[in-house]
Design a protein around this motif. Structure first.
Motif, short mmCIF file in Angstrom:
data_model
loop_
_atom_site.label_atom_id
_atom_site.label_comp_id
_atom_site.label_asym_id
_atom_site.label_seq_id
_atom_site.Cartn_x
_atom_site.Cartn_y
_atom_site.Cartn_z
N ASP A 1 0.85 -1.19 0.00
CA ASP A 1 0.00 0.00 0.00
C ASP A 1 0.88 1.24 0.00
O ASP A 1 1.60 1.49 0.97
CB ASP A 1 -0.91 -0.03 1.23
N TYR A 2 0.84 2.00 -1.08
CA TYR A 2 1.74 3.15 -1.19
C TYR A 2 1.37 4.30 -0.25
O TYR A 2 2.16 5.22 -0.05
CB TYR A 2 1.83 3.64 -2.64
N LEU B 1 6.14 -0.38 -5.06
CA LEU B 1 4.81 0.17 -5.29
C LEU B 1 4.67 1.60 -4.77
O LEU B 1 3.72 2.30 -5.12
CB LEU B 1 3.74 -0.73 -4.66
N LYS B 2 5.63 2.04 -3.97
CA LYS B 2 5.65 3.42 -3.48
C LYS B 2 6.54 4.32 -4.33
O LYS B 2 6.23 5.49 -4.52
CB LYS B 2 6.15 3.48 -2.03
N SER C 1 -1.03 1.69 -7.14
CA SER C 1 0.36 1.95 -6.81
C SER C 1 0.88 3.15 -7.59
O SER C 1 0.17 3.74 -8.40
CB SER C 1 1.22 0.72 -7.14
N GLN D 1 4.28 -1.54 -14.74
CA GLN D 1 3.56 -2.75 -14.36
C GLN D 1 3.82 -3.87 -15.35
O GLN D 1 4.02 -5.02 -14.94
CB GLN D 1 2.06 -2.46 -14.24
#
Length: 117
Positions: free
Chosen positions: A22-23, A52-53, A104, A111
């Motif tokens: 979870d960003y 993802l951040k 993200s 991706q």
């Protein structure tokens, strides 16, 4: 919903990888809550994957020391470039949680890169 996932790895320098899914979460707050078994961790560190951040860049992987009590030493961080095997494993972990990709910081092309590596 899971915000982070921990996976052990068989490596002489690291005990495992924490993948941040979870960003929007505070990584420091999540890391403060974690404790690890240290009986086999002497001198080894932990890797945090922030793809993802932050995306695919030099800030993706961070390593931290682990205290004798099994807590992450937050002021010990350093950005690293892990081995290709660790990167491939980290990518495979993120692919398992592909439902997080749309939310993200990764662009569509990033991706696609994740699924092709």
């Amino acid at each position: 919903m899971q915000n982070i996932v921990y996976n052990e790895i068989d490596d002489e320098n690291y005990i495992g990888i924490i993948s941040v899914l979870d960003y929007e979460i505070s990584v420091r707050r999540q890391l403060r809550r974690m404790t690890f078994d240290t009986h086999d961790a002497s001198g080894r560190k932990i890797i945090v994957d922030l793809v993802l951040k932050v995306g695919f860049n030099e800030y993706r992987f961070v390593e931290y020391d682990i205290s004798k009590e099994g807590k992450i030493i937050l002021n010990s961080k350093g950005y690293i470039t892990p081995s290709n095997d660790i990167v491939k494993y980290a990518n495979s972990i993120i692919r398992k949680y592909s439902s997080f990709l749309p939310n993200s910081m990764l662009s569509n092309s990033a991706q696609i890169k994740l699924f092709n590596n």
